[in-house]
Design a protein around this motif. Structure first.
Motif, PDB file in Angstrom:
ATOM      1  N   ASP A 225     -35.673  34.223 -42.186  1.00 55.16           N
ATOM      2  CA  ASP A 225     -36.347  33.542 -41.083  1.00 55.16           C
ATOM      3  C   ASP A 225     -37.290  32.455 -41.570  1.00 55.16           C
ATOM      4  OD1 ASP A 225     -35.012  35.083 -39.254  1.00 55.16           O
ATOM      5  OD2 ASP A 225     -36.657  36.513 -38.963  1.00 55.16           O
ATOM      6  N   GLU A 226     -37.964  32.715 -42.712  1.00 52.49           N
ATOM      7  CA  GLU A 226     -38.942  31.734 -43.193  1.00 52.49           C
ATOM      8  C   GLU A 226     -38.277  30.429 -43.618  1.00 52.49           C
ATOM      9  OE1 GLU A 226     -38.457  34.922 -46.482  1.00 52.49           O
ATOM     10  OE2 GLU A 226     -38.637  34.834 -44.302  1.00 52.49           O
ATOM     11  N   ALA A 227     -36.980  30.490 -43.945  1.00 53.17           N
ATOM     12  CA  ALA A 227     -36.262  29.270 -44.319  1.00 53.17           C
ATOM     13  C   ALA A 227     -35.941  28.417 -43.098  1.00 53.17           C
ATOM     14  CB  ALA A 227     -34.962  29.636 -45.042  1.00 53.17           C
ATOM     15  N   ARG A 228     -36.006  29.012 -41.908  1.00 54.21           N
ATOM     16  CA  ARG A 228     -35.676  28.287 -40.686  1.00 54.21           C
ATOM     17  C   ARG A 228     -36.801  27.379 -40.235  1.00 54.21           C
ATOM     18  NH1 ARG A 228     -34.055  31.111 -34.874  1.00 54.21           N
ATOM     19  NH2 ARG A 228     -33.659  29.164 -33.723  1.00 54.21           N
ATOM     20  N   GLY A 229     -38.032  27.860 -40.320  1.00 54.17           N
ATOM     21  CA  GLY A 229     -39.161  27.068 -39.845  1.00 54.17           C
ATOM     22  C   GLY A 229     -39.035  26.777 -38.363  1.00 54.17           C
ATOM     23  N   SER A 230     -39.188  25.495 -37.989  1.00 54.01           N
ATOM     24  CA  SER A 230     -39.075  25.107 -36.590  1.00 54.01           C
ATOM     25  C   SER A 230     -37.687  24.597 -36.235  1.00 54.01           C
ATOM     26  CB  SER A 230     -40.107  24.013 -36.279  1.00 54.01           C
ATOM     27  OG  SER A 230     -39.869  22.870 -37.084  1.00 54.01           O
ATOM     28  N   ALA A 231     -36.739  24.723 -37.172  1.00 52.29           N
ATOM     29  CA  ALA A 231     -35.380  24.245 -36.907  1.00 52.29           C
ATOM     30  C   ALA A 231     -34.753  25.029 -35.764  1.00 52.29           C
ATOM     31  CB  ALA A 231     -34.528  24.366 -38.164  1.00 52.29           C
ATOM     32  N   PRO A 232     -33.988  24.362 -34.897  1.00 51.68           N
ATOM     33  CA  PRO A 232     -33.381  25.065 -33.766  1.00 51.68           C
ATOM     34  C   PRO A 232     -32.228  25.980 -34.152  1.00 51.68           C
ATOM     35  CG  PRO A 232     -32.670  22.783 -33.801  1.00 51.68           C
ATOM     36  CD  PRO A 232     -33.733  22.912 -34.854  1.00 51.68           C
ATOM     37  N   ALA A 233     -31.611  25.734 -35.290  1.00 54.36           N
ATOM     38  CA  ALA A 233     -30.415  26.495 -35.663  1.00 54.36           C
ATOM     39  C   ALA A 233     -30.748  27.693 -36.548  1.00 54.36           C
ATOM     40  CB  ALA A 233     -29.422  25.589 -36.386  1.00 54.36           C
ATOM     41  N   GLU A 234     -30.180  28.838 -36.195  1.00 59.16           N
ATOM     42  CA  GLU A 234     -30.098  29.962 -37.126  1.00 59.16           C
ATOM     43  C   GLU A 234     -28.962  29.644 -38.089  1.00 59.16           C
ATOM     44  OE1 GLU A 234     -30.483  33.986 -35.145  1.00 59.16           O
ATOM     45  OE2 GLU A 234     -30.095  32.720 -33.407  1.00 59.16           O
ATOM     46  N   THR A 235     -29.171  29.854 -39.386  1.00 61.26           N
ATOM     47  CA  THR A 235     -28.222  29.371 -40.378  1.00 61.26           C
ATOM     48  C   THR A 235     -27.692  30.504 -41.248  1.00 61.26           C
ATOM     49  OG1 THR A 235     -29.405  27.264 -40.424  1.00 61.26           O
ATOM     50  CG2 THR A 235     -27.887  27.685 -42.226  1.00 61.26           C
ATOM     51  N   TRP A 236     -26.413  30.413 -41.574  1.00 62.82           N
ATOM     52  CA  TRP A 236     -25.748  31.385 -42.435  1.00 62.82           C
ATOM     53  C   TRP A 236     -25.047  30.672 -43.580  1.00 62.82           C
ATOM     54  CZ3 TRP A 236     -26.359  31.861 -37.312  1.00 62.82           C
ATOM     55  CH2 TRP A 236     -26.765  33.103 -36.794  1.00 62.82           C
ATOM     56  N   LEU A 237     -25.074  31.296 -44.770  1.00 70.56           N
ATOM     57  CA  LEU A 237     -24.237  30.841 -45.875  1.00 70.56           C
ATOM     58  C   LEU A 237     -22.808  31.302 -45.615  1.00 70.56           C
ATOM     59  CD1 LEU A 237     -26.489  31.679 -48.955  1.00 70.56           C
ATOM     60  CD2 LEU A 237     -26.159  29.443 -47.868  1.00 70.56           C
ATOM     61  N   VAL A 238     -21.859  30.421 -45.847  1.00 68.23           N
ATOM     62  CA  VAL A 238     -20.451  30.735 -45.594  1.00 68.23           C
ATOM     63  C   VAL A 238     -19.799  31.159 -46.904  1.00 68.23           C
ATOM     64  CG1 VAL A 238     -18.256  29.859 -44.734  1.00 68.23           C
ATOM     65  CG2 VAL A 238     -20.399  29.029 -43.739  1.00 68.23           C
ATOM     66  N   ASN A 239     -19.231  32.373 -46.896  1.00 66.05           N
ATOM     67  CA  ASN A 239     -18.543  32.914 -48.076  1.00 66.05           C
ATOM     68  C   ASN A 239     -19.416  32.824 -49.329  1.00 66.05           C
ATOM     69  OD1 ASN A 239     -16.296  33.426 -46.467  1.00 66.05           O
ATOM     70  ND2 ASN A 239     -15.287  31.500 -47.017  1.00 66.05           N
ATOM     71  N   GLY A 240     -20.704  33.131 -49.157  1.00 65.89           N
ATOM     72  CA  GLY A 240     -21.628  33.148 -50.278  1.00 65.89           C
ATOM     73  C   GLY A 240     -22.301  31.829 -50.569  1.00 65.89           C
ATOM     74  N   GLY A 241     -21.907  30.758 -49.888  1.00 67.71           N
ATOM     75  CA  GLY A 241     -22.538  29.456 -50.048  1.00 67.71           C
ATOM     76  C   GLY A 241     -21.919  28.631 -51.158  1.00 67.71           C
ATOM     77  N   PRO A 242     -22.434  27.420 -51.370  1.00 67.72           N
ATOM     78  CA  PRO A 242     -23.644  26.868 -50.741  1.00 67.72           C
ATOM     79  C   PRO A 242     -23.440  26.314 -49.344  1.00 67.72           C
ATOM     80  CG  PRO A 242     -22.739  25.262 -52.256  1.00 67.72           C
ATOM     81  CD  PRO A 242     -21.873  26.493 -52.378  1.00 67.72           C
ATOM     82  N   GLU A 243     -22.168  26.254 -48.883  1.00 64.70           N
ATOM     83  CA  GLU A 243     -21.907  25.705 -47.559  1.00 64.70           C
ATOM     84  C   GLU A 243     -22.557  26.566 -46.485  1.00 64.70           C
ATOM     85  OE1 GLU A 243     -19.573  26.318 -49.767  1.00 64.70           O
ATOM     86  OE2 GLU A 243     -18.869  24.303 -50.362  1.00 64.70           O
ATOM     87  N   ARG A 244     -22.940  25.921 -45.374  1.00 65.26           N
ATOM     88  CA  ARG A 244     -23.668  26.606 -44.308  1.00 65.26           C
ATOM     89  C   ARG A 244     -23.037  26.335 -42.948  1.00 65.26           C
ATOM     90  NH1 ARG A 244     -30.063  25.407 -45.683  1.00 65.26           N
ATOM     91  NH2 ARG A 244     -30.016  26.029 -47.876  1.00 65.26           N
ATOM     92  N   VAL A 245     -23.341  27.228 -42.024  1.00 62.40           N
ATOM     93  CA  VAL A 245     -23.007  27.023 -40.624  1.00 62.40           C
ATOM     94  C   VAL A 245     -24.209  27.461 -39.804  1.00 62.40           C
ATOM     95  CG1 VAL A 245     -21.969  29.325 -40.304  1.00 62.40           C
ATOM     96  CG2 VAL A 245     -21.312  27.433 -38.795  1.00 62.40           C
ATOM     97  N   GLY A 246     -24.465  26.770 -38.707  1.00 62.03           N
ATOM     98  CA  GLY A 246     -25.607  27.090 -37.867  1.00 62.03           C
ATOM     99  C   GLY A 246     -25.189  27.396 -36.446  1.00 62.03           C
TER     100      GLY A 246
END
Length: 329
Positions: A225-246
């Motif tokens: 959660d602390e990595a989100r800050g005020s960003a509107p998107a909840e974010t996930w690493l895809v297949n371990g990353g570094p790629e992301r989806v929100g």
């Protein structure tokens, strides 16, 4: 600073440059379009730059995003970006666009000082794109997004809205495509901001449904959660990353408590919330001779009255009279 009565500080300014659009997305406006704002009501290029300057130099804004309607339809867009990039302190500058026509100006926007682009794309299937937008422009959109990346306007983020019975089966396909092309995909729950006022929560594709669909194909690891800050998107690493989806769950998991946005419509009205029903005029006082200090004070007053939340779950919730195209994303 732009502080409201709950202690939230607005540092992110969304500036609508026009209410006009060259697509007719079904969740935004009818196929025949809307009655556009009279041109004399729209802020001039110099007026836009002046208000951005006041926001940056007097009110603590650090990020500016140009929106619409479709901001690429604004003839002075490149000049506005260049003028804002010369401000001290320099704000981060981004653009939300449907990418139609972006291939022609991506390089000029990068040279002017634009930092990155958010593109809107709900499907990569040509027949569905035409059904959703009432236009055959998918190839233009794809070319525009590629041009943005080639020009260094990164990260290129793609915003997608899923519609039940139309493209709600496309989440894994969209994510696979975004990963292949080096874009960061973010799904947005459909919000009650359509001109037709036809939004129905019972038919909205929720964040939980979107995640379930993605998890059928991909492994997702939530960022803290602390990595989100005020960003509107909840974010996930895809297949371990570094790629992301929100996922931006504006309806089912609102993030109003961390909101840091202030909005300026194309005709110079301050909106302290996307779903606000009241606005505060800056164009009138500005054209009547108000100095920067007075305009800043009016802006602060407008933001001070911001509500605790958007109220979509309240029994008395009323959809804003303006559609998204006239508010700015």
């Amino acid at each position: 600073m732009l502080v409201d009565r709950y202690g939230r500080v607005a540092t992110d300014l969304r500036v609508s440059l026009t209410d006009r659009c060259n697509l007719r997305c079904t969740y935004c406006m009818p196929e025949e379009g809307l009655a556009w704002l009279p041109r004399q009501d729209i802020l001039t290029d110099d007026e836009v730059v002046r208000l951005v300057r006041i926001a940056v130099q007097r009110l603590g804004v650090t990020e500016v995003r140009f929106t619409g309607g479709e901001p690429l339809l604004r003839r002075g867009l490149v000049d506005i970006v260049a003028a804002c990039a010369r401000l001290t302190p320099r704000p981060e500058l981004s653009l939300t666009t449907n990418a139609v026509g972006l291939v022609r100006v991506a390089g000029a926007l990068a040279e002017a000082g634009l930092d990155r682009v958010n593109g809107s794309l709900d499907t990569i299937r040509a027949d569905r794109f035409e059904a959703l937008t009432h236009r055959r422009r998918l190839d233009d959109v794809l070319a525009g997004l590629a041009a943005a990346r080639a020009a260094g306007l990164e990260p290129v983020k793609i915003n997608a809205v899923l519609m039940r019975g139309i493209n709600d089966d496309e989440a894994p396909e969209l994510l696979a495509w975004a990963l292949e092309h080096g874009y960061e995909l973010r799904f947005i729950e459909q919000m009650p901001l359509d001109a037709q006022h036809g939004w129905d929560r019972s038919t909205m594709v929720t964040a939980d449904e979107i995640l379930a669909s993605l998890l059928s194909v991909f492994s997702l690891t939530p960022l803290p959660d602390e990595a989100r800050g005020s960003a509107p998107a909840e974010t996930w690493l895809v297949n371990g990353g570094p790629e992301r989806v929100g996922v931006i769950a504006s309806v089912t998991r609102p993030f109003c408590g961390a909101c840091d946005r202030t909005r300026l419509t194309a005709e110079g009205e301050v909106r302290n919330c996307l779903f606000a029903r009241d606005e505060s005029d800056l164009r009138g006082p500005m054209r009547a001779g108000a100095d920067d200090e007075e305009l800043a004070r009016r802006w602060q007053t407008a933001m001070a009255g911001k509500a605790a939340g958007h109220g979509i779950d309240d029994p008395g919730f009323l959809q804003p009279a303006r559609p998204m195209s006239a508010i700015g994303g």
